[in-house]
Each structure stands twice: as C-alpha cells, then as structure tokens.
Design a protein around this motif. Structure first.
Motif, short mmCIF file in Angstrom:
data_model
loop_
_atom_site.label_atom_id
_atom_site.label_comp_id
_atom_site.label_asym_id
_atom_site.label_seq_id
_atom_site.Cartn_x
_atom_site.Cartn_y
_atom_site.Cartn_z
N LYS A 55 0.84 -1.19 0.00
CA LYS A 55 0.00 0.00 0.00
C LYS A 55 0.88 1.25 0.00
O LYS A 55 1.80 1.37 0.81
N LEU A 56 0.60 2.17 -0.91
CA LEU A 56 1.33 3.44 -0.96
C LEU A 56 1.00 4.24 0.29
O LEU A 56 -0.17 4.52 0.57
N ILE A 57 2.04 4.59 1.07
CA ILE A 57 1.79 5.33 2.31
C ILE A 57 2.43 6.71 2.32
O ILE A 57 2.03 7.56 3.10
N ALA A 58 3.43 6.94 1.47
CA ALA A 58 4.07 8.26 1.44
C ALA A 58 4.90 8.38 0.17
O ALA A 58 5.35 7.38 -0.39
N TYR A 59 5.09 9.62 -0.27
CA TYR A 59 5.98 9.87 -1.39
C TYR A 59 6.65 11.22 -1.21
O TYR A 59 6.14 12.08 -0.51
N GLY A 60 7.82 11.36 -1.81
CA GLY A 60 8.61 12.57 -1.64
C GLY A 60 9.43 12.48 -0.36
O GLY A 60 9.07 11.77 0.57
N ASP A 61 10.53 13.21 -0.32
CA ASP A 61 11.43 13.08 0.82
C ASP A 61 10.82 13.58 2.12
O ASP A 61 10.95 12.92 3.16
N ASP A 62 10.12 14.69 2.11
CA ASP A 62 9.54 15.21 3.36
C ASP A 62 8.52 14.26 3.96
O ASP A 62 8.53 14.00 5.16
N ASP A 63 7.63 13.73 3.13
CA ASP A 63 6.60 12.82 3.64
C ASP A 63 7.18 11.50 4.14
O ASP A 63 6.77 10.99 5.18
N ILE A 64 8.14 10.96 3.41
CA ILE A 64 8.71 9.67 3.80
C ILE A 64 9.52 9.81 5.08
O ILE A 64 9.35 9.03 6.03
N ILE A 65 10.38 10.81 5.15
CA ILE A 65 11.16 11.01 6.37
C ILE A 65 10.23 11.34 7.54
O ILE A 65 10.40 10.82 8.65
N GLY A 66 9.22 12.15 7.29
CA GLY A 66 8.24 12.46 8.33
C GLY A 66 7.53 11.22 8.84
O GLY A 66 7.27 11.08 10.04
N HIS A 67 7.23 10.30 7.95
CA HIS A 67 6.60 9.04 8.35
C HIS A 67 7.49 8.28 9.32
O HIS A 67 7.03 7.80 10.36
N PHE A 68 8.77 8.17 8.98
CA PHE A 68 9.69 7.42 9.85
C PHE A 68 9.96 8.14 11.16
O PHE A 68 10.09 7.50 12.21
N VAL A 69 10.03 9.46 11.14
CA VAL A 69 10.22 10.22 12.38
C VAL A 69 9.03 10.00 13.31
O VAL A 69 9.19 9.76 14.51
N LYS A 70 7.83 10.06 12.76
CA LYS A 70 6.62 9.85 13.55
C LYS A 70 6.57 8.42 14.11
O LYS A 70 6.26 8.21 15.28
N ALA A 71 6.90 7.44 13.27
CA ALA A 71 6.89 6.04 13.71
C ALA A 71 7.91 5.82 14.82
O ALA A 71 7.63 5.10 15.79
N LYS A 72 9.07 6.44 14.71
CA LYS A 72 10.11 6.30 15.73
C LYS A 72 9.65 6.93 17.05
O LYS A 72 9.86 6.37 18.12
N ALA A 73 8.99 8.08 16.98
CA ALA A 73 8.50 8.76 18.18
C ALA A 73 7.42 7.93 18.88
O ALA A 73 7.35 7.91 20.11
N GLU A 74 6.59 7.25 18.10
CA GLU A 74 5.53 6.43 18.68
C GLU A 74 6.08 5.21 19.41
O GLU A 74 5.48 4.73 20.36
N VAL A 75 7.23 4.72 18.97
CA VAL A 75 7.85 3.55 19.59
C VAL A 75 8.51 3.92 20.91
O VAL A 75 8.53 3.13 21.85
N GLN A 76 9.03 5.13 21.00
CA GLN A 76 9.77 5.54 22.20
C GLN A 76 8.88 5.91 23.34
O GLN A 76 7.87 6.19 23.47
#
Length: 74
Positions: A53-74
């Motif tokens: 499933k397409l969840i993000a595209y472009g550098d800002d959206d993709i990096i933002g996705h991973f930053v958010k996912a990392k924050a949710e884990v911590q």
C-alpha cells in the motif's frame, strides 16, 4: 511484509531518503526503477509502500513518516 521504497535515477529526493534510511538503519527493501516502469500507483518518486500500500511519497513525507513512527515507539 514490510517497507518497500521505489526510487529512480537522477532524483535528489530519492538520494535524501536513501541517506536517511541508511543513517537510521531502517530495514527496507529498495527498488530502483525507471519512471516509465511505475510500480503500483506510484507516479512520484521516491515512493514508500508498506504491505503493498502506498503510504508516502517525496522526501519530506517519507522522512516524516519514519520520524513519527520512531517517536511512537519511544
């Protein structure tokens, strides 16, 4: 299934995302592709998919996705 990242040649945003993924040691499958050989519904690169499933595209959206996912884990 996990993350899949589709990139293309001569793409600054793709390079930015690839550098971020490497720096953060994110486990991801990378698929270099040509713009005419688009995967799924991707029409902008880089394109991030999770479980087909397409969840993000472009550098800002993709990096933002991973930053958010990392924050949710911590």
């Amino acid at each position: 299934m996990g993350y899949s990242l589709y990139t293309t040649d001569h793409c600054h945003a793709c390079s930015v995302v690839l550098e971020y993924v490497e720096q953060e040691n994110i486990n991801i499958e990378v698929y270099p592709t040509h713009r005419k050989d688009r995967p799924h519904d991707a029409f902008v690169f880089p394109a991030l998919f999770k479980d087909e499933k397409l969840i993000a595209y472009g550098d800002d959206d993709i990096i933002g996705h991973f930053v958010k996912a990392k924050a949710e884990v911590q």
